[in-house]
Design an enzyme around this catalytic site. Structure first.
Site, PDB file in Angstrom:
ATOM      1  N   LYS A  91     -17.868   6.119 -10.311  1.00  0.00           N
ATOM      2  CA  LYS A  91     -17.420   6.052 -11.722  1.00  0.00           C
ATOM      3  C   LYS A  91     -18.447   6.531 -12.860  1.00  0.00           C
ATOM      4  CE  LYS A  91     -16.366   2.156 -14.797  1.00  0.00           C
ATOM      5  NZ  LYS A  91     -16.257   0.268 -14.968  1.00  0.00           N
ATOM      6  N   LYS A  98     -13.900  -4.835 -26.127  1.00  0.00           N
ATOM      7  CA  LYS A  98     -14.784  -5.996 -25.514  1.00  0.00           C
ATOM      8  C   LYS A  98     -15.519  -6.662 -26.696  1.00  0.00           C
ATOM      9  CE  LYS A  98     -16.478  -3.734 -21.339  1.00  0.00           C
ATOM     10  NZ  LYS A  98     -15.932  -4.589 -20.420  1.00  0.00           N
ATOM     11  N   ASP A 140     -22.263   2.146 -17.761  1.00  0.00           N
ATOM     12  CA  ASP A 140     -21.085   2.242 -17.112  1.00  0.00           C
ATOM     13  C   ASP A 140     -20.555   3.379 -16.294  1.00  0.00           C
ATOM     14  OD1 ASP A 140     -19.156   0.528 -16.002  1.00  0.00           O
ATOM     15  OD2 ASP A 140     -17.676   1.035 -17.771  1.00  0.00           O
ATOM     16  N   ARG A 164     -11.184   1.277 -12.485  1.00  0.00           N
ATOM     17  CA  ARG A 164     -10.178   1.634 -11.113  1.00  0.00           C
ATOM     18  C   ARG A 164      -9.470   2.848 -11.530  1.00  0.00           C
ATOM     19  NH1 ARG A 164      -8.470  -4.723 -11.782  1.00  0.00           N
ATOM     20  NH2 ARG A 164     -10.507  -4.471 -12.916  1.00  0.00           N
TER      21      ARG A 164
HETATM   22  N1  BES Z   1     -17.500  -1.831 -16.743  1.00  0.00           N
HETATM   23  C1  BES Z   1     -16.673  -3.229 -16.760  1.00  0.00           C
HETATM   24  C2  BES Z   1     -17.620  -3.995 -15.885  1.00  0.00           C
HETATM   25  C3  BES Z   1     -18.898  -4.515 -16.133  1.00  0.00           C
HETATM   26  C4  BES Z   1     -18.838  -5.623 -16.747  1.00  0.00           C
HETATM   27  C5  BES Z   1     -20.070  -3.816 -15.672  1.00  0.00           C
HETATM   28  C6  BES Z   1     -20.394  -6.057 -17.188  1.00  0.00           C
HETATM   29  C7  BES Z   1     -21.460  -4.106 -16.122  1.00  0.00           C
HETATM   30  C8  BES Z   1     -21.408  -5.327 -16.819  1.00  0.00           C
HETATM   31  C9  BES Z   1     -15.324  -2.858 -16.442  1.00  0.00           C
HETATM   32  O1  BES Z   1     -14.816  -1.636 -16.762  1.00  0.00           O
HETATM   33  C10 BES Z   1     -14.559  -3.889 -16.826  1.00  0.00           C
HETATM   34  O2  BES Z   1     -14.462  -4.132 -18.285  1.00  0.00           O
HETATM   35  N2  BES Z   1     -13.978  -4.955 -16.250  1.00  0.00           N
HETATM   36  C11 BES Z   1     -13.375  -5.869 -16.622  1.00  0.00           C
HETATM   37  C12 BES Z   1     -12.201  -6.252 -15.553  1.00  0.00           C
HETATM   38  C13 BES Z   1     -11.192  -7.034 -16.221  1.00  0.00           C
HETATM   39  C14 BES Z   1     -10.680  -6.489 -17.763  1.00  0.00           C
HETATM   40  C15 BES Z   1     -10.076  -7.114 -15.438  1.00  0.00           C
HETATM   41  C16 BES Z   1     -14.387  -7.234 -16.356  1.00  0.00           C
HETATM   42  O3  BES Z   1     -15.046  -7.262 -15.459  1.00  0.00           O
HETATM   43  O4  BES Z   1     -14.090  -8.139 -17.205  1.00  0.00           O
HETATM   44 ZN    ZN Z   2     -16.115  -0.318 -17.224  1.00  0.00          ZN
HETATM   45 MN    MN Z   3     -13.776  -1.974 -18.694  1.00  0.00          MN
END
Ligand code: BES
Ligand code: ZN
Ligand code: MN
Length: 507
Positions: A271, A283, A294, A357
């Site tokens: 990724k 966010k 990321d 994903r």
């Molecule tokens: N890149 C983030 C996950 C992440 C969060 C990596 C903190 C490193 C530190 C991912 O793209 C994301 O935002 N995931 C969400 C998914 C949710 C929206 C279903 C998450 O983990 O909150």
């Molecule tokens: Zn992400």
């Molecule tokens: Mn994300």
């Protein structure tokens, strides 16, 4: 950035300047070199040991500045406890500990007399030690103090360490064994550099160029630009990038170290979201800066390809990374949008922040369609939830294949890049069923790392051994260790190098 300090191996009897590091086992039992220094200084070391109560336990030190009777500016005695029972990883860690003791303040050179009370250290262990020392020396200081230094200010008094000499029984053999260590150090540090780099400097195009540079090492690199991605039908990946001014790319890196006899490659997929603002599902502001990292999955893939090529690994590996920026804008994908992935499956976008994903879906499919790989392993900073489950010590591993999962876990245990397996299953899979499309991109409140993994698995063909490593807690904003003080840890490079060396490489 790579450590500016040079590292070399030498035999035992060498000049007495700079800082000396010698070792003791539990007791304390001094190494031969430590005893020599003790004699030359008329018992200074034994006196200091008596005063401090040093027992030679692990990480215990006796630290002598300007020792009487010795030319060294400083002598450090470091405890090893019971080196007879050290695993290779303990030597790596020791190298990190020792590098951490050396600041360059007292002198620009350090002489490490790597020897236990029982005698010589094996060349392979000396090489492991050196790897740890290099990794600990890494600092990302590209953007620090250049202008101030040019103005004659800055940290002018910085007498940083110029060279490390490791004195050992067989310097030639240690140097040879260290060929691999050097490749590993370079691969890990490349991955760290990429993760640490801010997103205004390293967007998808710039990241793709960094992948392209692997050509110099004999890796075949193709960059797939947006038009090609459209033709291939990678609409899921493209949807994530469509809100950004920066065009999306996929980089395909082939290392054919085993030639035709090696058969189909192992595919490593990463990724590479160079910045994840969350898109329209924006966010929160606090901590958003971390989302420059990321792309740590992709960084690991590039670091690994570098490492494999640098040490001419006898294995066929293809690295595939999806490079996009996830931004909110008038052209961004919306919650509720439905996109058709390259596999033909449709995805209802419920949260534009569940973008990783969607990027991986197309990369995984492409990897299988084009390369028919022996196995597929993907790495992604995929979910915050994996940190809720495992903290920052283990990455999560999900797999459809017990054998592959166990081998990865074993490689993790022996390199210290540890993995903990989390479950997959039909009931979890149901969480991502959608009313309007084949699946939705989020699975509800609970088990967020699992529903993300289930999503990925929908893009894995029946019979393809596959593992997904969720490295959100281990690859960025990482905890300090003996061999890492960097924000981006380079997690995964050493782990996958070990897996490949132990399980897939032709000998
Ligand atoms: N890149 C983030 C996950 C992440 C969060 C990596 C903190 C490193 C530190 C991912 O793209 C994301 O935002 N995931 C969400 C998914 C949710 C929206 C279903 C998450 O983990 O909150
Ligand atoms: Zn992400
Ligand atoms: Mn994300």
């Amino acid at each position: 950035m790579t450590d500016q300090t040079t590292l070399s191996f030498a035999s035992k009897s060498t000049p007495a300047d700079g800082v000396a590091v010698v070792f003791a086992e539990e007791g304390p039992k001094l190494s031969g070199s430590a005893e020599d220094l003790d004699k030359k200084s008329k018992g200074l070391l034994t006196r200091a040991i008596g005063i401090t109560g040093f027992k030679g336990k692990k990480e215990q030190t006796v630290d002598l500045i300007a020792p009487q009777g010795l030319k060294f500016a400083r002598v450090v005695v470091l405890g090893l406890d019971k080196p007879g029972s050290y695993e290779p990883e303990d030597w790596v860690s020791l190298g990190g500990t020792v590098r951490g003791l050396l600041t360059g303040k007292e002198a620009p050179a350090a002489h490490i007399y790597l020897e236990t009370a029982s005698g010589e250290v094996a060349p392979a262990d000396v090489a492991s030690f050196a790897l740890g020392a290099l990794l600990r020396g890494y600092k990302f200081k590209k953007y620090k103090g250049k202008a101030r230094k040019a103005n004659g200010a800055g940290d002018g008094g910085d007498k940083s360490l110029k060279k490390i000499v490791i004195h050992c029984g067989d310097p030639k053999a240690a140097g040879q064994a260290f060929g691999w260590g050097r490749a590993l150090a370079d691969g890990v540090m490349l991955a760290r550099d990429l993760v640490n780099e801010p997103a205004n400097i390293l967007g998808p195009a710039e990241f793709a160029q960094r992948a392209k540079e692997l050509t110099k090492l004999g890796v075949q690199v193709e960059l797939l630009a947006p038009k090609t991605l459209q033709k291939l039908g990678m609409n899921s990946l493209l949807a994530v990038g469509q809100g950004s001014e920066k065009p999306s790319y996929v980089a395909v890196m082939q290392w054919k170290g085993a030639g035709a006899k090696g058969g189909e490659p192992i595919a490593i997929v990463g990724k590479g979201v160079t910045f994840d603002a969350g898109g329209i599902s924006l966010k929160p502001a606090a901590g958003m800066e971390d989302m420059k990292g990321d792309m740590a999955g992709a960084a690991c893939v590039v670091g690994l390809m570098h490492e494999l090529a640098a040490r001419k690994a006898k294995v066929n590996v293809v690295g595939i990374i999806g490079l996009v920026e996830n931004m909110p804008s008038g052209s961004a994908m919306r919650p509720g949008d439905v996109v058709t992935a390259m596999s033909g499956q449709t995805i209802e976008v419920l949260n534009t922040d569940a973008e990783g994903r969607m990027v991986l879906a197309d990369c995984l499919w492409y990897a299988q369609e084009r390369f028919k790989p022996k196995a597929v392993i993907n790495l992604a900073t995929l979910t915050g939830a994996v940190m809720v489950a495992l903290g920052k010590e283990h990455a999560g591993i999900f797999s459809n294949n017990d054998d592959l999962a166990n081998k990865l876990i074993a490689a993790g245990d022996s390199t210290g890049e540890k993995l903990w397996r989390l479950p997959l299953g039909p009931k979890y899979d149901k969480m991502i069923d959608s009313k309007v499309a084949d699946m939705k991109n989020t699975g509800g409140k609970w088990g967020g790392s699992i529903s993300a993994a289930q999503f990925l698995q929908r893009f894995i063909k029946e019979g393809t051994p596959w593992a997904h490593l969720d490295i959100a807690g281990t690859a960025m904003s990482s905890v300090d260790s003996e061999i890492n003080r960097s924000w981006g840890s380079g997690f995964g490079v050493r782990l996958l190098d070990r897996l490949i060396a132990d399980q897939y490489e032709r000998r």
